[in-house]
Write a protein that holds these residues in place. Structure first.
Motif, PDB file in Angstrom:
ATOM      1  N   VAL A  34       0.848  -1.359  -0.151  1.00 49.62           N
ATOM      2  CA  VAL A  34      -0.116   0.023   0.038  1.00 49.62           C
ATOM      3  C   VAL A  34       0.805   1.414   0.039  1.00 49.62           C
ATOM      4  N   LYS A  35       0.359   2.360  -0.379  1.00 53.49           N
ATOM      5  CA  LYS A  35       0.969   3.741  -0.579  1.00 53.49           C
ATOM      6  C   LYS A  35       0.039   4.574  -0.206  1.00 53.49           C
ATOM      7  N   VAL A  36       0.502   5.593   0.674  1.00 51.63           N
ATOM      8  CA  VAL A  36      -0.349   6.745   1.065  1.00 51.63           C
ATOM      9  C   VAL A  36       0.177   8.165   0.820  1.00 51.63           C
ATOM     10  N   MET A  37      -0.517   8.903   0.048  1.00 48.60           N
ATOM     11  CA  MET A  37       0.073  10.346  -0.523  1.00 48.60           C
ATOM     12  C   MET A  37      -1.074  11.184   0.080  1.00 48.60           C
ATOM     13  N   GLY A  83       3.994  13.012  -9.391  1.00 46.80           N
ATOM     14  CA  GLY A  83       4.161  12.647  -8.021  1.00 46.80           C
ATOM     15  C   GLY A  83       3.591  11.410  -7.733  1.00 46.80           C
ATOM     16  N   MET A  84       2.221  11.139  -8.108  1.00 47.02           N
ATOM     17  CA  MET A  84       1.333  10.313  -7.647  1.00 47.02           C
ATOM     18  C   MET A  84       1.750   8.695  -8.268  1.00 47.02           C
ATOM     19  N   ILE A  85       2.092   9.082  -9.699  1.00 47.71           N
ATOM     20  CA  ILE A  85       2.566   8.008 -10.513  1.00 47.71           C
ATOM     21  C   ILE A  85       3.839   7.491 -10.018  1.00 47.71           C
ATOM     22  N   ALA A  86       4.861   8.337  -9.699  1.00 45.24           N
ATOM     23  CA  ALA A  86       6.268   7.724  -9.059  1.00 45.24           C
ATOM     24  C   ALA A  86       5.845   7.215  -7.825  1.00 45.24           C
ATOM     25  N   LEU A  87       4.912   7.714  -6.721  1.00 47.75           N
ATOM     26  CA  LEU A  87       4.824   7.009  -5.530  1.00 47.75           C
ATOM     27  C   LEU A  87       4.477   5.351  -5.879  1.00 47.75           C
ATOM     28  N   MET A  88       3.299   5.351  -6.755  1.00 48.95           N
ATOM     29  CA  MET A  88       2.755   3.859  -7.134  1.00 48.95           C
ATOM     30  C   MET A  88       3.939   3.058  -7.402  1.00 48.95           C
ATOM     31  N   CYS A 104       5.717   3.124   1.581  1.00 47.56           N
ATOM     32  CA  CYS A 104       4.527   3.046   1.858  1.00 47.56           C
ATOM     33  C   CYS A 104       4.073   4.657   2.075  1.00 47.56           C
ATOM     34  N   GLY A 105       4.910   5.418   2.580  1.00 46.65           N
ATOM     35  CA  GLY A 105       4.368   6.892   3.046  1.00 46.65           C
ATOM     36  C   GLY A 105       3.914   6.825   4.388  1.00 46.65           C
ATOM     37  N   PRO A 106       3.411   7.757   4.680  1.00 43.17           N
ATOM     38  CA  PRO A 106       2.806   8.876   4.120  1.00 43.17           C
ATOM     39  C   PRO A 106       3.843   9.769   3.347  1.00 43.17           C
ATOM     40  N   ILE A 107       3.459  10.324   2.257  1.00 40.66           N
ATOM     41  CA  ILE A 107       4.194  11.212   1.642  1.00 40.66           C
ATOM     42  C   ILE A 107       3.611  12.477   1.140  1.00 40.66           C
ATOM     43  N   ASN A 108       3.990  13.548   1.414  1.00 44.07           N
ATOM     44  CA  ASN A 108       3.342  14.800   0.943  1.00 44.07           C
ATOM     45  C   ASN A 108       3.613  15.326  -0.414  1.00 44.07           C
ATOM     46  N   LEU A 109       2.627  15.514  -0.839  1.00 37.78           N
ATOM     47  CA  LEU A 109       2.681  16.041  -2.487  1.00 37.78           C
ATOM     48  C   LEU A 109       2.110  17.222  -2.588  1.00 37.78           C
ATOM     49  N   LEU A 139      12.595  10.016  -1.770  1.00 40.30           N
ATOM     50  CA  LEU A 139      12.428   8.715  -2.191  1.00 40.30           C
ATOM     51  C   LEU A 139      11.816   8.712  -3.714  1.00 40.30           C
ATOM     52  N   LEU A 140      11.233   9.856  -4.205  1.00 35.69           N
ATOM     53  CA  LEU A 140      10.790   9.710  -5.292  1.00 35.69           C
ATOM     54  C   LEU A 140      11.348  10.662  -6.462  1.00 35.69           C
ATOM     55  N   GLY A 141      12.241  11.567  -6.194  1.00 41.55           N
ATOM     56  CA  GLY A 141      13.101  12.313  -7.197  1.00 41.55           C
ATOM     57  C   GLY A 141      12.242  13.238  -7.580  1.00 41.55           C
TER      58      GLY A 141
END
Length: 317
Positions: free
Chosen positions: A170-173, A225-230, A237-242, A290-292
């Protein structure tokens, strides 16, 4: 289906962010299933995708289970502006919580990777600035915004409990203020409110003096950013601020919109809104590392593209 293409479900896919995400995924060759109940989503936002062979639409409410076979799930379904999420606050909480339960259940059954769209509203009216992901927030649990704030906080709890209990990928943005073309005319968020009012020659309503700050991210950057996190490995898994860390006062935003539209509307001071955050700015160090990822579109450039879109919409209304 092309080698390497995935079957991807996007809930809220006919919404502002969802439509751009669906478009990007379709263009990348994936099989995309857009799920939306059209409460705030609009079929017109995805009309240009309807004849694509790798795009499908299902009218469905995430509060009820759905049975499909997919490889990835982007869970975006939930009204995101105060005007809409306060219209039916009980349903808003249900959408966040039951929607998360149903999508997590689907992901568990199919083995799909799930990315959940949370919000900067989980930080409430923050006592820490800018807001890092390890800040727990300052949220009123019984106020008029609580249906959204606490619904999203509960959904995050569910996502991480499913990860701990079932070992799910899972991932959370956490999405900060995002703007751009395809926002609804009646969206109720500050950028669209100001742009539409300026183009119509109506007063721009400045709540609470306009000294409160926001940080605005253009939609193209957010989707990147969303696609990079996926695409990150399971251990991320995050959470990651975008969001965009460039901060501006609401009054300055109104003045910028007036200048870019060439409008002559009045800036009208109105009472502050209940539980309206005084400041909002993301700490994006985690996303950078983490995402560049970091936003690239300057505010004035993004506003110009947004204004151009609303000029067309209003001209055709």
């Amino acid at each position: 289906m092309d080698v390497g293409a995935k079957r991807i479900l996007v809930t809220g896919g006919a919404g502002f962010l969802g439509s751009f995400l669906c478009e990007r995924l379709v263009e990348s060759g994936h099989e995309v299933l857009c799920l939306d109940n059209y409460f705030t989503g609009r079929r017109a936002k995805i009309a240009h995708l309807l004849d694509r062979p790798n795009f499908e639409v299902m009218r469905h409410d995430v509060c009820f289970p759905t049975h499909v076979e997919v490889d990835e799930i982007y869970n975006l379904a939930c009204p995101a502006s105060p005007v809409h999420y306060q219209h039916d606050p009980v349903q808003t909480t249900k959408t966040s919580v039951l929607g998360a339960i149903n999508m997590l259940g689907l992901a568990k059954r199919t083995g799909a990777k799930l990315l959940h769209a949370s919000t900067s509203e989980v930080y409430g009216d923050p006592a820490v600035h800018p807001q890092p992901e390890d800040y727990w927030g300052n949220v009123n649990p019984i106020g008029p915004r609580s249906c959204y704030d606490e619904g999203k906080r509960c959904a995050e709890t569910l996502v991480f409990d499913y990860r701990r209990q079932h070992g799910m990928p899972v991932k959370v943005m956490r999405i900060f203020n995002t703007y751009g073309p395809r926002m609804n005319l009646d969206d109720g968020r500050v950028v669209s409110n100001f742009v539409v009012a300026a183009l119509r020659g109506e007063p721009l309503q400045i709540h609470g003096g306009g000294k409160q700050t926001r940080s605005f991210c253009f939609v193209d950057d957010l989707i990147d950013g969303m696609i990079a996190l996926m695409a990150t490995p399971p251990d991320i898994c995050g959470p990651i601020n975008l969001g965009n860390p460039s901060e501006i006062t609401v009054r300055s935003l109104a003045e910028t919109v007036m200048r870019l539209t060439g409008g002559r509307s009045e800036l009208r001071d109105t009472p502050a809104l209940a539980d309206d955050p005084r400041q909002r700015r993301p700490d994006i160090a985690r996303a950078q590392k983490l995402l560049g990822w970091e936003p690239r579109v300057p505010l004035e450039q993004g506003l110009a593209r947004t204004i151009e879109y609303f000029r067309r919409v209003l001209g055709n209304a």
